[in-house]
Scaffold this active site. Structure first.
Site, short mmCIF file in Angstrom:
data_model
loop_
_atom_site.label_atom_id
_atom_site.label_comp_id
_atom_site.label_asym_id
_atom_site.label_seq_id
_atom_site.Cartn_x
_atom_site.Cartn_y
_atom_site.Cartn_z
CD GLN A 34 -8.75 -13.52 -44.00
OE1 GLN A 34 -8.09 -13.08 -43.08
NE2 GLN A 34 -10.05 -13.51 -44.00
N GLY A 76 -11.73 -6.91 -43.08
CA GLY A 76 -13.18 -6.78 -43.03
C GLY A 76 -13.94 -7.84 -43.80
CD GLU A 77 -12.97 -13.46 -46.28
OE1 GLU A 77 -13.56 -14.53 -46.56
OE2 GLU A 77 -11.73 -13.33 -46.33
NE ARG A 78 -16.36 -10.55 -37.61
CZ ARG A 78 -16.81 -10.15 -36.44
NH1 ARG A 78 -17.61 -10.93 -35.74
NH2 ARG A 78 -16.45 -9.01 -35.93
#
Length: 166
Positions: A34, A76-78
């Site tokens: 990403q 939505g990795e955070r």
């Protein structure tokens, strides 16, 4: 297919495209490809408080199933990182995920890039690299990229000029 009543008394048909599932944190993997690479640790710790209180993310992360039984993050990795921080203190072991269809690596990168272009935390250099990669992979020019991502061509040109300096 499900029918839903609208405020005006009419009905609308709802078609399910993706499913929301509660998936164990250890079955979710980040997309190493990403464009966004930096996540502010202080902000992550602050957001972890919300998950500690609620026991889940407010907005489900988006994932795609992988052949090995894991789910790779497309958006939505955070939030996933925050949930992992919260898991250490209050036992959160799974979070809500919107499960999408299987995508190729290029499709995942493009989707991830498009979603991140709108977010304030993506650095200028991360965006520039993502623009360049999409153009190279698709074989498109700046004008075509502009239409694809909804960013003015002059702005894309500015991003790409930075890559010549690095």
């Amino acid at each position: 297919m499900e029918k839903v009543a609208l405020q005006d008394g009419k009905e609308a048909k709802v078609v399910s495209i993706a499913r929301v599932l509660k998936i164990p944190l250890d079955k979710i993997v980040p997309n190493l490809d990403q464009p966004r690479k930096f996540f502010d640790p202080a902000k992550l710790n602050l957001l972890a408080e919300t998950i500690k209180e609620k026991g889940d993310v407010v907005d489900p992360i988006k994932v795609v199933p992988q052949q090995d039984g894991t789910f790779k993050i497309t958006d939505g990795e955070r939030r996933w990182r925050v949930a992992k921080i919260a898991a250490g203190t209050n036992g959160v072991s799974a979070i809500s995920c919107l499960v999408d269809k299987i995508l190729s690596e290029d499709e995942m990168f493009e989707l991830s890039s498009l979603l991140n272009f709108c977010k304030e935390d993506m650095t200028f250099l991360e965006a520039a690299k993502a623009f360049r990669r999409i153009m190279d992979r698709r074989g498109i020019n700046q004008a075509q990229l502009s239409r694809l991502v909804g960013v003015h061509q002059v702005e894309i040109s500015s991003y790409l000029k930075v890559l010549n300096l690095v």
